[in-house]
Design an enzyme around this catalytic site. Structure first.
Site, short mmCIF file in Angstrom:
data_model
loop_
_atom_site.label_atom_id
_atom_site.label_comp_id
_atom_site.label_asym_id
_atom_site.label_seq_id
_atom_site.Cartn_x
_atom_site.Cartn_y
_atom_site.Cartn_z
N ARG A 1 0.74 -27.54 -26.44
CA ARG A 1 1.08 -26.21 -26.96
C ARG A 1 2.06 -26.30 -28.12
O ARG A 1 2.08 -25.44 -28.98
CB ARG A 1 1.67 -25.36 -25.84
CG ARG A 1 0.60 -24.85 -24.89
CD ARG A 1 1.20 -24.03 -23.78
NE ARG A 1 1.87 -24.90 -22.83
CZ ARG A 1 1.75 -24.79 -21.51
NH1 ARG A 1 1.02 -23.83 -20.99
NH2 ARG A 1 2.36 -25.60 -20.70
N LYS B 1 -0.67 -37.87 -10.60
CA LYS B 1 -0.27 -37.22 -9.36
C LYS B 1 0.69 -36.08 -9.69
O LYS B 1 1.29 -36.12 -10.76
CB LYS B 1 0.37 -38.24 -8.42
CG LYS B 1 1.80 -38.65 -8.79
CD LYS B 1 2.38 -39.52 -7.74
CE LYS B 1 3.77 -39.99 -8.11
NZ LYS B 1 4.87 -39.10 -7.89
N ASP C 1 -2.12 -43.72 -9.86
CA ASP C 1 -0.85 -43.91 -9.16
C ASP C 1 -0.29 -45.18 -9.79
O ASP C 1 -0.81 -46.27 -9.56
CB ASP C 1 -1.08 -44.11 -7.66
CG ASP C 1 0.23 -44.33 -6.91
OD1 ASP C 1 1.21 -44.75 -7.55
OD2 ASP C 1 0.28 -44.09 -5.70
N HIS C 2 0.75 -45.03 -10.59
CA HIS C 2 1.15 -46.16 -11.42
C HIS C 2 1.60 -47.36 -10.59
O HIS C 2 1.65 -48.47 -11.08
CB HIS C 2 2.22 -45.75 -12.43
CG HIS C 2 3.57 -45.54 -11.81
ND1 HIS C 2 3.98 -44.34 -11.34
CD2 HIS C 2 4.58 -46.40 -11.58
CE1 HIS C 2 5.20 -44.46 -10.85
NE2 HIS C 2 5.59 -45.71 -10.98
N LYS D 1 1.11 -51.99 -11.03
CA LYS D 1 2.15 -53.02 -11.04
C LYS D 1 1.55 -54.36 -10.62
O LYS D 1 0.84 -54.45 -9.63
CB LYS D 1 3.29 -52.65 -10.07
CG LYS D 1 4.13 -51.49 -10.56
CD LYS D 1 5.21 -51.18 -9.55
CE LYS D 1 6.00 -49.95 -9.95
NZ LYS D 1 6.83 -50.16 -11.12
N GLU E 1 15.45 -45.83 -4.42
CA GLU E 1 15.89 -45.51 -5.77
C GLU E 1 17.40 -45.30 -5.74
O GLU E 1 17.92 -44.69 -4.80
CB GLU E 1 15.23 -44.22 -6.26
CG GLU E 1 13.73 -44.33 -6.42
CD GLU E 1 13.11 -42.98 -6.74
OE1 GLU E 1 13.14 -42.60 -7.92
OE2 GLU E 1 12.65 -42.31 -5.82
N ASP F 1 6.42 -36.76 -2.95
CA ASP F 1 6.65 -37.45 -4.22
C ASP F 1 6.40 -38.96 -4.11
O ASP F 1 5.90 -39.57 -5.05
CB ASP F 1 8.10 -37.21 -4.68
CG ASP F 1 8.33 -37.64 -6.12
OD1 ASP F 1 7.41 -37.43 -6.95
OD2 ASP F 1 9.41 -38.17 -6.42
N HIS G 1 2.66 -43.51 -3.39
CA HIS G 1 3.08 -44.90 -3.56
C HIS G 1 3.13 -45.67 -2.24
O HIS G 1 2.60 -46.77 -2.11
CB HIS G 1 4.48 -44.97 -4.20
CG HIS G 1 4.59 -44.29 -5.52
ND1 HIS G 1 3.52 -44.14 -6.37
CD2 HIS G 1 5.65 -43.74 -6.15
CE1 HIS G 1 3.92 -43.52 -7.47
NE2 HIS G 1 5.21 -43.26 -7.35
N LYS H 1 16.27 -41.34 -2.38
CA LYS H 1 17.05 -41.35 -3.61
C LYS H 1 18.52 -41.58 -3.26
O LYS H 1 18.94 -41.32 -2.14
CB LYS H 1 16.89 -40.01 -4.34
CG LYS H 1 15.49 -39.83 -4.90
CD LYS H 1 15.42 -38.65 -5.82
CE LYS H 1 14.04 -38.52 -6.43
NZ LYS H 1 13.72 -39.63 -7.37
#
Lengths: 506, 335
Positions: free
Chosen positions: A62, A165, A194-195, A199, A233, A252, A257, A357
């Site tokens: 946009r 995702k 899904d990154h 890996k 994390e 998440d 993952h 986290k």
């Protein structure tokens, strides 16, 4: 259309996985994901000469940018443009279409640009549409691509769609999204990313298990006491507070993952390492994961939320004090769970998962904890430092494998203690590991869906997570606080302690 | 016994941790010194060598160039490096001078370390270099012999001690050298640094033929111009002749400082196209395909710095027979 002759010059070249000529169309081109991940991944692919010569990128968003604005943003990916002439040359061909996703003229202009590129650069009508947008836009963009005749490939060409995702926020919404996408695209055109699967070390779980004769025979309930999967994390929610409030750690991280890592760790050997071989086995093991009743959720799942504390030498706010988070938020930032896989290989072997986290450090690992020896012939005092064997697959950072085993302590007494044998990727291979998005973008262009998630995998993962989410909707469902910088709430420790086990310190 | 010396600063990406040297020594003494050298204080980091690299050279300067290349790889490809220096005088008394260096590097945050053994071989012993390799090889790891300046005789017993040979065709030009290379390559894997360095040209050219517009021309190349230094030029020509099944009459080879090529193709319907990969004065290689009256496609590529290690990491990552290279050699002999 006459069949093209093979290209004999390609044989033996490095990176046999080359993408054919194509145009990559990025929706959400002015967004964070494009700048942070996609453009750098493209730059690395260009540097490694893995992009086709006939190639272009069309950004759609946009934001009122011109081709030059988009090219300038792409140029910022490299610090020194003069030192990267292949990238600066490549981005001169990048195009940009500004417009609303709900406006048909956006897609008409996109189609014109794509047709022009086919004529000028020989991209052959091949397209990869990358939806790097908020999920709410997936369905309207897909519909518009269909309505403007861009969803079906021309003769001998391909059209693929890459989706980020989250794939829904529960099973019904995931099914609804798929229904919508399937009205326009076939399943084999859809590449759900899904990154984590991109890996190297996640893929190496397969290499370790299925390229070696010594691990698979002990990869079962007879030798494995339990499995720990940690996705930790150190960071908080940062500026993603608004999004995170709608998701939480289960949606998440766990639904995607963690489930992917779990399925690769626990799946049966595939017949072939290809898309069908691997994904069939992943789905099979996800189907074997025991579904919790509401009572079982409270017994086997811990959810937590971080409070103030210190992480990596810095003071951290509580989750409820973060930007965009309400003071009474009940969103979980930590999940620990004890899952069971009801099949012959894993019956009775708990799989402990934890993600959160503001934990002490950023680390992802899978630890196979083996059973203790049936009888220890050493006097107890001399074997105090001996723990059970463990095989730890370190996924990030510091990618590698650690085997923990007992060894004699040098000296007159026969004292034994546990030592670690470390394998580090960085030290063993001269090749630089491709970054996850780099690998996955190339796979999508090359048409290899092995590392992408099939619709039934998504549904099985939601089938496992939905009862947990449902149990948590009750007002009295416990949400336990934990100090930032700790490994989660004490309840997570108790999950293992009550069975005589303990979390590893990754 | 080893006398560790404090680190003397970095050599490229790696650091010299300690050094030992002696003259007129026996292999056993060198091995004992090597053992001592492997005990740095306070705790030895894991050694993670992936190969034993033997550098065979007549001159110290040549050997130093090869060693510098290995240093440049740093911790990314730790190897035990054995350098065998020998002079032309093979008639005198046998003797061995040795210098050992312990080197440390970092790979993705991990300390790795490896040893460099330099042996100056005198007299008749230089005719039995093969006997000096085995005592220094690491178990279970491939032995790679890098012939820095000249090709070995195919009957040299040294070859039996090597799993893989490393050479550089840039130093050769005559067809006879290619014939020797072909003999060697048929017997055991040969890694040719020139072949590795030609990868960008091959890759760019192959890429030009991708796509429905350009691919049909791959079967109708009628003329091929190739230029560059004799070795790489012949190698590239040999590859093209093999891959595109071109007759020798289709080739025009010429001398130039840098490698380049231009293919002229004509489709059965008479449409002409050119495909070229050209390196300019700098380190930029540009590729261009143009169909008369049709689409054009271009790509450019920046070559890595022309350091001693250029091509080495790629070459060392494939320690196996390269049938494509052997086929290119076979045609290069004919060119």
């Amino acid at each position: 259309m006459t069949e093209l002759p093979p290209n004999p010059l390609l044989e033996g070249l490095e990176g046999e996985r080359r993408a054919p000529p194509c145009t990559l169309v990025v929706f959400g081109a002015s967004g964070d994901l494009t700048a942070r991940k996609l453009l750098p991944a493209l730059e690395r692919l260009a540097r490694r000469r893995l992009l086709p010569t006939a190639f272009s990128v069309v950004g759609v968003a946009r934001t009122e940018w011109t081709d030059e604005d988009f090219q300038a943003v792409a140029g910022e990916v490299v610090k020194d443009a003069a030192a990267q002439p292949q990238w600066t040359s490549l981005i001169k061909g990048f195009r940009y279409v500004a417009g609303e996703y709900g406006d048909p003229s956006t897609f008409e202009r996109l189609r014109t640009v794509l047709d022009d590129l086919d004529r000028q650069r020989g991209t052959g009508g091949n397209r990869v549409f990358y939806l790097a947008t908020v999920p709410g836009v997936f369905a309207p963009v897909a519909e518009a691509l269909g309505a403007h005749g861009m969803a079906r490939p021309g003769p001998g060409a391909f059209v693929r769609v890459v989706i980020e995702k989250p794939f829904g926020r529960d099973l019904p919404s995931a099914v609804a999204l798929d229904d919508c996408l399937h009205q326009v695209f076939n399943e084999n055109q859809l590449y759900r990313i899904d990154h984590y699967l991109g890996k190297e070390t996640v893929q190496n779980v397969l290499a370790l298990r299925f390229a070696n004769a010594i691990f698979e025979p002990i990869w079962n309930r007879r030798y494995v006491d339990h499995v720990q999967i940690t996705v930790a994390e150190a960071g908080g929610v940062g500026h993603r507070g608004g999004f995170y409030e709608t998701a939480g750690a289960l949606r998440d991280i766990v639904q995607n993952h963690v489930m992917q890592v779990l399925s690769l760790t626990a799946m049966e050997p595939p017949v072939t390492i290809d898309a069908k071989g691997i994904r069939d086995e992943k789905v099979k093991v996800l189907r074997a994961v025991k579904i919790f009743s509401p009572e079982e959720v409270s017994h086997n799942v811990v959810r937590g939320q971080y409070e103030r504390g210190w992480v990596e030498g810095e003071e951290a706010r509580a989750y409820r004090e973060e930007e965009g988070i309400g003071p009474d938020s009940r969103t979980e930032t930590f999940v620990a769970a004890r899952l069971c896989i009801d099949n012959w290989r894993w019956a009775g072997v708990p799989f402990y998962l934890r993600t959160g986290k503001r934990l002490p450090k950023r680390v992802t690992e899978v630890a196979m904890q083996f059973r203790s020896v049936p009888h220890l012939p050493f006097p107890p005092g001399l074997a105090r430092g001996l723990g059970p064997n463990a095989l730890v697959l370190r996924i990030q950072p510091d990618e590698g494998i650690t085997l923990r085993f007992g060894a004699k302590v040098p000296g007159q007494a026969f004292r034994v203690r546990t030592v670690s044998m470390d394998f580090s990727y960085g030290a063993a291979f001269v090749e630089e590991s491709p970054e996850a998005y780099e690998r996955l973008l190339l796979d999508a262009m090359a048409g290899d869906p092995t590392l992408f998630i099939r619709t039934d995998e998504v549904e099985q993962a939601w089938r496992i997570c939905d009862p947990i989410l449902e149990a948590w909707t009750a007002d009295d469902a416990p949400l336990v606080p934990y100090r930032s910088g700790s490994w989660g709430p004490p309840a997570a420790e108790r999950l293992l302690e009550r069975e005589g086990r303990a979390w590893r310190n990754p | 016994m080893a006398q560790p010396v404090a680190a003397q600063g970095a050599t490229g990406a790696i650091s010299l941790l300690s050094v030992w040297s002696d003259e007129s020594v026996k292999v056993g003494e060198v091995l004992a010194a090597l053992d001592e050298l492997r005990r740095p204080e306070p705790m030895p980091p894991t050694r993670t060598s992936v190969l034993t690299l033997v550098i065979v050279a007549k001159q110290r300067a040549e050997a130093a160039r090869a060693q510098a290349a290995v240093h440049e790889l740093g911790g990314r490809h730790p190897a035990r490096v054995l350098t065998l220096l020998f002079d032309g005088d093979r008639g005198g008394a046998s003797g061995l001078d040795a210098e050992l260096r312990l080197l440390g590097g970092e790979a993705e945050g991990h300390q790795v370390w490896f040893e460099e053994i330099e042996l100056q071989v005198r007299g008749q012993a230089s005719m039995h270099l093969d006997s000096l390799i085995e005592p220094f090889t690491l178990p279970d790891l491939p032995v790679v012999c890098w012939f820095v300046t000249e090709l070995p005789d195919p009957e040299d017993p040294l070859l039996a001690a090597a799993d893989v040979l490393v050479v550089d065709a840039r130093q050769f030009g005559e067809a006879a050298c290619f014939a020797t290379l072909l003999t060697l390559a048929r017997r055991q894997p040969v890694v040719d640094l020139s072949w590795a360095r030609l990868m960008p040209w091959r890759s760019l050219l192959a890429g030009l033929f991708e796509g429905p517009d350009f691919r049909p021309f791959v079967t109708c190349v009628v003329r091929s111009e190739v230029w560059g230094r004799t070795g790489p030029c012949r190698l590239l020509g040999g590859w093209l002749a093999d891959r595109l099944d071109l007759p020798l009459s289709a080739f025009e080879l010429s001398a130039a400082p840098h490698v380049g090529l231009r293919l002229h193709a004509r489709s059965p319907s008479g449409q002409a196209a050119t495909f070229e990969v050209i390196r300019g004065d700098g380190r930029l290689v540009s590729a261009r395909a143009a169909i008369a009256g049709g689409p054009e496609s271009e790509a450019v590529l920046q070559l890595p710095e022309a350091t001693p290690a250029w091509g080495l990491p790629e070459a060392l990552s494939r320690l196996e027979h390269d049938r494509l290279y052997e086929r290119a050699l076979r045609r290069a002999v004919e060119l």
